[in-house]
Design an enzyme around this catalytic site. Structure first.
Site, PDB file in Angstrom:
ATOM      1  CB  SER A  24       4.154 -43.611 -32.188  1.00  0.00           C
ATOM      2  OG  SER A  24       4.084 -44.774 -32.983  1.00  0.00           O
ATOM      3  CE  LYS A  69       1.296 -41.609 -33.549  1.00  0.00           C
ATOM      4  NZ  LYS A  69      -0.027 -42.060 -33.636  1.00  0.00           N
ATOM      5  CG  HIS A 109       4.392 -41.923 -36.885  1.00  0.00           C
ATOM      6  ND1 HIS A 109       3.338 -42.793 -36.664  1.00  0.00           N
ATOM      7  CD2 HIS A 109       5.501 -42.585 -36.471  1.00  0.00           C
ATOM      8  CE1 HIS A 109       3.790 -43.914 -36.142  1.00  0.00           C
ATOM      9  NE2 HIS A 109       5.096 -43.811 -36.004  1.00  0.00           N
ATOM     10  CG  ASN A 110      -0.634 -42.380 -37.215  1.00  0.00           C
ATOM     11  OD1 ASN A 110       0.428 -42.424 -36.604  1.00  0.00           O
ATOM     12  ND2 ASN A 110      -1.785 -42.635 -36.640  1.00  0.00           N
ATOM     13  CD  GLU A 118       0.724 -46.714 -37.983  1.00  0.00           C
ATOM     14  OE1 GLU A 118       1.365 -46.085 -37.127  1.00  0.00           O
ATOM     15  OE2 GLU A 118      -0.470 -47.038 -37.824  1.00  0.00           O
TER      16      GLU A 118
HETATM   17  C1  6PG Z   1       0.910 -45.550 -33.277  1.00  0.00           C
HETATM   18  C2  6PG Z   1      -0.258 -45.819 -34.198  1.00  0.00           C
HETATM   19  C3  6PG Z   1      -1.583 -45.540 -33.561  1.00  0.00           C
HETATM   20  C4  6PG Z   1      -2.776 -45.696 -34.516  1.00  0.00           C
HETATM   21  C5  6PG Z   1      -3.068 -47.095 -34.890  1.00  0.00           C
HETATM   22  C6  6PG Z   1      -4.402 -47.295 -35.603  1.00  0.00           C
HETATM   23  O1  6PG Z   1       1.757 -44.762 -33.706  1.00  0.00           O
HETATM   24  O2  6PG Z   1       1.001 -46.131 -32.196  1.00  0.00           O
HETATM   25  O3  6PG Z   1      -0.153 -44.985 -35.322  1.00  0.00           O
HETATM   26  O4  6PG Z   1      -1.541 -44.232 -33.071  1.00  0.00           O
HETATM   27  O5  6PG Z   1      -3.879 -45.176 -33.936  1.00  0.00           O
HETATM   28  O6  6PG Z   1      -2.041 -47.605 -35.656  1.00  0.00           O
HETATM   29  O7  6PG Z   1      -4.492 -46.606 -36.798  1.00  0.00           O
HETATM   30  P1  6PG Z   1      -5.604 -47.019 -37.884  1.00  0.00           P
HETATM   31  O8  6PG Z   1      -6.762 -47.591 -37.124  1.00  0.00           O
HETATM   32  O9  6PG Z   1      -5.981 -45.752 -38.579  1.00  0.00           O
HETATM   33  O10 6PG Z   1      -4.946 -48.030 -38.762  1.00  0.00           O
END
Ligand code: 6PG
Length: 469
Positions: free
Chosen positions: A131, A185, A188-189, A192
């Site tokens: 990330s 991960k 994590h997303n 996010e």
């Molecule tokens: C990271 C992000 C990354 C992710 C983008 C796009 O940790 O650097 O999570 O891995 O791919 O943020 O995610 P979306 O296109 O699903 O919003």
């Protein structure tokens, strides 16, 4: 470089692959990358810091034969079939003890399958979440590796040296067996997605109250200097300052409101339901991105229904929205971390929760000062099922609960969409209820389907012929 052999190999020289390799080279490792596209191999070499050892080759076998044993090969290729294709091409070129690392956003079930299918070959397979985007890869990402623990020991020196550092500690650690790295991960997303949704709701609640972009910048900037300090709040403050180069507007005002997604947030929701674990703020964030895509219908509906009315903003309102964002952000982490705790047991991944929050403190998209508080909570109790059960977190949540209720109430009355905030409060109110009204659901299930129920006073399973007395 001993014996003229390279320390580390990379398959796929897109932005992430290139930047990770350059980061390794800057830390004294000799690196070699493979990509069929020779403009990318040339770009890699051209971007190298003078004095570092960086090579790009368009032939996979040529790369592998120049690697030191045990060979360490990372791939950064699109998730899905390309990962399987690269593994199939690499396997005949590798030997026992070598390690393949998938650093992309693969689904953990694919990673688990790959770990298992390589088990008899002597070549280890590790899935690793990375990330921090392009910049993070170049200067210090947060990395979440999982799989074979012995294989990780070969990767540890290079990963620890390139990772983001917080108080001198690297933001990378072995995070568990099988597909654990990609599972962490994925969650994590999910978190996010949730935090991004909550920030966008805060934006709506402040904008509807009359704040302009410069004022929004000031508010988010000051929030980032306090308890809400985080990467996402920091970049949000910056976004409000950005001018459009094709009009005289701020860029944020001319960006379409249809939100994209690559699917990791959806995976988190889907997998939470499999466990099951409740992550409603993440579910809501996924749903809101979906609703954002209904542009034509929303235009029609907007003409049918009344506009939100919030009235003038005040310092008190900004403070209340701050607290609601803080509260709902804590709830987002709580849900995601509870999911990891449960998944670790259910899927036998042995995910070390203190290490997860430690790795997330720097380099990654969800890094925030809150992680220090959670690290302390897991330090006291590594098996905590939910951070809301920690005394310090409870005190913090109680101190911002009232303002969160005010914000949700005002948003509902004014008609400003704030489903993420509502969802966080809905989860909280259910989670802190010693007795929920779900006894009635059990009664209904037994009434129409003889699904049986348990009693609070007598052990056993019961069924009643309802309506007969
Ligand atoms: C990271 C992000 C990354 C992710 C983008 C796009 O940790 O650097 O999570 O891995 O791919 O943020 O995610 P979306 O296109 O699903 O919003």
């Amino acid at each position: 470089m001993s014996n003229n052999l390279f320390d580390f190999g990379m398959v796929g020289l897109g932005v992430m692959g290139q930047n990770l390799l350059l980061n390794m080279a800057d830390h004294g490792f000799s690196v070699i990358g493979f990509d069929k596209d020779e403009t990318k191999t040339a770009a890699l070499e051209n971007a190298a810091t003078p004095g570092t050892t960086v090579k790009g080759v368009p032939d996979l076998a040529h790369m592998v034969e120049q690697l030191q044993s045990p060979r360490k090969v990372m791939m950064l290729v699109p998730a899905g079939k390309p990962v399987d294709d690269v593994i199939a091409s690499l396997l005949p070129l590798l030997e026992r003890g070598d390690v393949i690392i998938d650093g992309g956003n693969s689904h953990y079930t694919d990673t688990l399958r790959r770990v298992q299918s390589l088990e008899g070959t002597g070549v280890s397979f590790m899935g690793m979440g990375v990330s921090g985007g392009e910049q993070g890869a170049r200067t210090g990402p947060s990395m979440m590796p999982g799989g074979n623990k012995e294989a990780y020991l070969h990767l540890k020196p290079v990963l620890e040296s390139i990772a983001a550092k917080v108080n001198g500690e690297p933001c990378v650690a072995y995070l568990g067996k099988g597909g654990a790295g990609h599972y962490v991960k994925m969650v994590h997303n999910g978190i996010e997605y949730a935090i991004m949704q909550l920030i966008s709701e805060s934006y709506a609640l402040l904008k509807h109250a009359g704040l302009n972009n410069d004022q929004l910048h000031e508010v988010f900037k000051s929030w980032n200097e306090g308890a809400l300090q985080s990467f996402l709040v920091e970049i949000t403050a910056d976004i409000f300052l950005q001018k459009d180069d094709q009009s005289d507007q701020h860029l944020v005002d001319v960006i379409s409101d249809k939100a994209g997604s690559k699917g990791t947030g959806k995976w988190t929701s889907q997998d939470s339901m499999e466990l099951p674990v409740a992550v409603p703020v993440i579910d809501t964030a996924v749903a809101m991105r979906t609703i954002s895509g209904y542009k034509d219908e929303r235009v029609q509906a907007a003409a049918l229904y009344v506009d939100p009315q919030l009235g003038e903003f005040s310092d008190a309102w900004i403070r209340e929205v701050h607290d609601a964002l803080y509260f709902a952000t804590i709830l987002s982490y709580a849900q995601g971390l509870a999911m990891l705790h449960q998944a670790s047991k259910e899927l036998a991944m042995d995910i070390p929760m203190p290490e997860v929050v430690s790795v997330w403190r720097g380099g990654c998209i969800i890094r925030s000062s809150l992680l220090e508080i959670f690290a302390k909570a897991y330090g006291q109790s590594p098996e905590l099922p939910n951070i809301l059960l920690n005394q310090d977190v409870a005190e913090l949540v109680k101190s911002i609960e009232d303002n969160t209720r005010k914000v949700v109430a005002k948003a509902i009355l004014a008609g400003v969409p704030a489903a993420g905030f509502m969802s966080s409060l809905g989860y909280f109110d259910a989670y802190r209820s010693e007795r929920m009204p779900t006894n009635l659901i059990q009664a209904q299930r037994d009434y129409f389907g003889a699904h049986t129920y348990q009693r609070i006073d007598i052990p056993g399973t019961f069924h009643t012929e309802w309506g007969k007395n």
